[in-house]
Scaffold this active site. Structure first.
Site, mmCIF file in Angstrom:
data_model
loop_
_atom_site.group_PDB
_atom_site.id
_atom_site.type_symbol
_atom_site.label_atom_id
_atom_site.label_comp_id
_atom_site.label_asym_id
_atom_site.label_seq_id
_atom_site.Cartn_x
_atom_site.Cartn_y
_atom_site.Cartn_z
ATOM 1 N N THR A 280 0.752 2.688 2.913
ATOM 2 C CA THR A 280 1.436 2.732 1.618
ATOM 3 C C THR A 280 2.097 1.386 1.326
ATOM 4 O O THR A 280 2.324 0.575 2.221
ATOM 5 C CB THR A 280 2.494 3.850 1.583
ATOM 6 O OG1 THR A 280 3.495 3.611 2.571
ATOM 7 C CG2 THR A 280 1.857 5.214 1.829
ATOM 8 N N ASP A 281 2.396 1.189 0.046
ATOM 9 C CA ASP A 281 3.018 -0.063 -0.379
ATOM 10 C C ASP A 281 4.510 0.147 -0.637
ATOM 11 O O ASP A 281 5.068 1.205 -0.313
ATOM 12 C CB ASP A 281 2.299 -0.632 -1.609
ATOM 13 C CG ASP A 281 2.304 0.319 -2.798
ATOM 14 O OD1 ASP A 281 3.149 1.250 -2.856
ATOM 15 O OD2 ASP A 281 1.456 0.134 -3.687
ATOM 16 N N LYS A 282 5.144 -0.829 -1.218
ATOM 17 C CA LYS A 282 6.582 -0.774 -1.475
ATOM 18 C C LYS A 282 6.964 0.402 -2.379
ATOM 19 O O LYS A 282 8.074 0.900 -2.322
ATOM 20 C CB LYS A 282 7.032 -2.106 -2.093
ATOM 21 C CG LYS A 282 8.530 -2.264 -2.168
ATOM 22 C CD LYS A 282 8.899 -3.666 -2.623
ATOM 23 C CE LYS A 282 10.404 -3.815 -2.602
ATOM 24 N NZ LYS A 282 10.814 -5.171 -2.922
#
Length: 144
Positions: A13-15
């Site tokens: 996942t990203d930020k």
């Protein structure tokens, strides 16, 4: 064919806590390897037979976000088939929701990098892929 399942990992996942878009390409490869194993034509077997199958192109259409720890179910269909090329379609779902549709195009090469005809050199493999394409085409016809 049995669908491939991928559990989204936290590191994927990203930020924004969404699965980073680049990971879907990896998920496609994981599903493709599982698909080929189910066909009895694992990448190991293909390489032992002297067949290489590089990716020529990839396309993804992202429909909905996925997050950790979603389970993505990936089904594969044979979209196009010729003597030397194959295009696979991927439908990725979380529960009943389609989260991504995608495709990958491949060719078949020998160990020296020359295009080969699986239709001529591996007719059983070609017939198997052709039967899956016919099933996919019949499924599309039922939707129209």
């Amino acid at each position: 064919m049995k669908e491939y399942q991928h559990k989204v990992q936290y590191y994927e996942t990203d930020k924004m806590q969404c699965t980073h878009h680049s990971n879907y390409i990896r998920f496609m490869e994981e599903a493709r390897i599982c698909f080929m194993d189910q066909l009895g034509w694992s990448y190991d077997k293909m390489e032992k037979e002297g067949i290489l199958s590089p990716v020529l192109s990839v396309a993804c259409d992202y429909k909905k976000n996925t997050t950790f720890p979603d389970i993505i179910n990936i089904s594969i269909q044979v979209l196009e088939l010729s003597a030397a090329k194959l295009t696979l379609g991927y439908t990725m779902r979380v529960s009943d929701d389609i989260v991504c549709t995608a495709s990958s195009k491949h060719c078949f090469l020998n160990e020296t990098g020359r295009l080969i005809s699986i239709k001529k050199q591996y007719p059983d493999f070609y017939r198997l892929l052709a039967s899956l394409k016919a099933e996919a085409d019949a499924g599309k016809a039922g939707i129209d």
